[in-house]
Design an enzyme around this catalytic site. Structure first.
Site: not given
Ligand SMILES: Cc1ncc(COP(=O)(O)O)c(C=O)c1O
Length: 385
Positions: A50, A104, A176, A201
């Protein structure tokens, strides 16, 4: 050899090359262990999974730091976990965050539904309007957040004016960079302070892991690590092992995603039933010039608008034989989704249309299949509209 001599593929495959005594396994084993023996009487840090100091977790953190050009990086249990903790690492109660409005949906929900509980206010702005960032500034503003390239219009945000503002005002710039991966774009080279990924992803790339990552200075990553331990957001060793395996092919996968992306975008542009194609590699894309300047490859994400609206979209999706109708992105399999029913389901048809995502919009995450096979699949699906 120093790290700056290594190319991105070598970094993705080896991390920092280490001495290899005889009989060293080429692939790191998975340390599927919650705990480790500790030397009796030692005051050194306790090894406990952890805490994020299991060898599988440590290895991928180093690998990502090398790829992003960051002092340090840390993987977490999900992209949402990474986003939440990266922000909590730099924001305190009473602070104000300015965020791009093109982000997102889950992160939008985190900001609007959860951050208020911590006394953190969030203002959303059009990220392409430099003036909008300035106008949103308050005395309490501490951080700026951008997602680039964006979902699903693939807008490519020029970070430099935003980074200049962050620097002038002493604010943290969080980016991001999930859609580009460090092969396509490295935000720290453009003035960002913290990079966030949904490692679910491209970093993993095989649609079999949920994970997130944060990269930045030692100090910021240490604070995210502290929060991760307390909030229990650690990635498990098997997922970490799968990510290390995935990252070995990241550079070559991104090259192929980009080649297929461009070929499919050009092909869709010639189809009479397609009203519009959104791909930063096309000269017709609003951000083509910026994308050409700052991206290394235009990636495997693509949006199209079908002339026939949501009925045509449904017919197209039902007809696909290779590409699958599924959310998420960045894996070896081609996935197609409808923002109307996924990321933008909270908006009315009119609001979606105003946001540039009319009904009939389809988002593609192009995989690594043969491009000709994908185009043949899309052609037979279009023929059934
Ligand atoms: C651009 C982006 N950031 C963050 C996330 C969140 O990621 P996770 O689904 O791994 O928690 C996503 C999920 O689709 C995303 O497309």
């Amino acid at each position: 050899m120093t790290r700056r001599h290594l190319g991105l593929s070598t970094r993705a495959i080896h991390g920092e090359p280490e001495p290899r005594p005889d009989w060293t396994p080429i692939a790191r084993p998975v340390y599927q262990s919650s705990t480790f023996t500790n030397p009796v009487g030692s005051t050194a840090e306790v090894l406990y999974t952890r805490y994020g100091n299991n060898p599988n977790q440590v290895a991928i953190g180093r690998r990502l730091a090398l790829l992003e050009g960051a002092e340090a990086a840390l993987f977490l249990a999900s992209g949402m976990g990474a986003t939440a903790l990266a922000h909590l690492a730099v924001l305190r109660p009473g602070d104000h965050l300015i965020a791009s409005e093109w982000i997102y949906g889950g992160v939008h929900g985190l900001f609007t539904q959860e951050f208020g509980r911590f006394g953190i206010e969030v203002t959303f702005v059009d990220p392409t309007r430099s003036r909008a960032w300035k106008e949103a500034l308050r005395k309490q503003t501490r951080a700026l957040f951008v997602e680039t390239p964006t979902n699903p219009l693939l807008r490519v945000i020029d970070l430099e004016p935003i980074a200049a503002l962050a620097k002038a005002e002493g604010l943290a710039l969080l980016v991001d960079s999930t859609f580009a991966s460090p092969i396509g774009f490295r935000p720290l080279e453009h003035g960002a302070d913290i990079v966030i990924h949904s490692a679910t992803k491209y970093l993993n790339g095989h649609a079999d892991v949920i994970a997130g990552a944060v990269a930045g200075t030692e100090a910021v990553v240490e604070e995210v690590r502290r929060l991760m331990r307390l909030w229990g957001q650690t990635i498990d060793p098997h997922s970490a092992w799968l990510i290390e395996r995935g990252m070995r092919t990241l550079a070559v996968r991104m090259l192929r995603h980009s080649a297929t992306g461009l070929a499919v975008a050009e092909w869709f542009s010639r189809q009479p039933s397609v009203a519009r194609v959104h791909y930063p590699g096309l000269a017709s894309h609003t951000d083509h010039t910026t994308a050409t300047r700052i991206l290394n490859g235009f990636g495997g994400m693509l949006g199209i608008e079908l002339k026939g609206g949501s009925r045509a979209a449904e017919r197209f999706l039902r007809a696909l034989t290779i590409a699958a109708h599924a959310p998420s992105l960045g894996g070896v399999e081609t996935l197609v989704s409808e923002p109307r029913l996924t990321s933008h389901r909270g908006l009315s048809e009119e609001e979606r249309s105003r946001a540039g995502i009319p009904d009939g919009f389809l988002r593609f995450s192009l995989g690594l299949e043969d491009t000709d096979d994908l185009i043949a699949d899309f052609a037979q699906a279009l023929a059934q509209l």
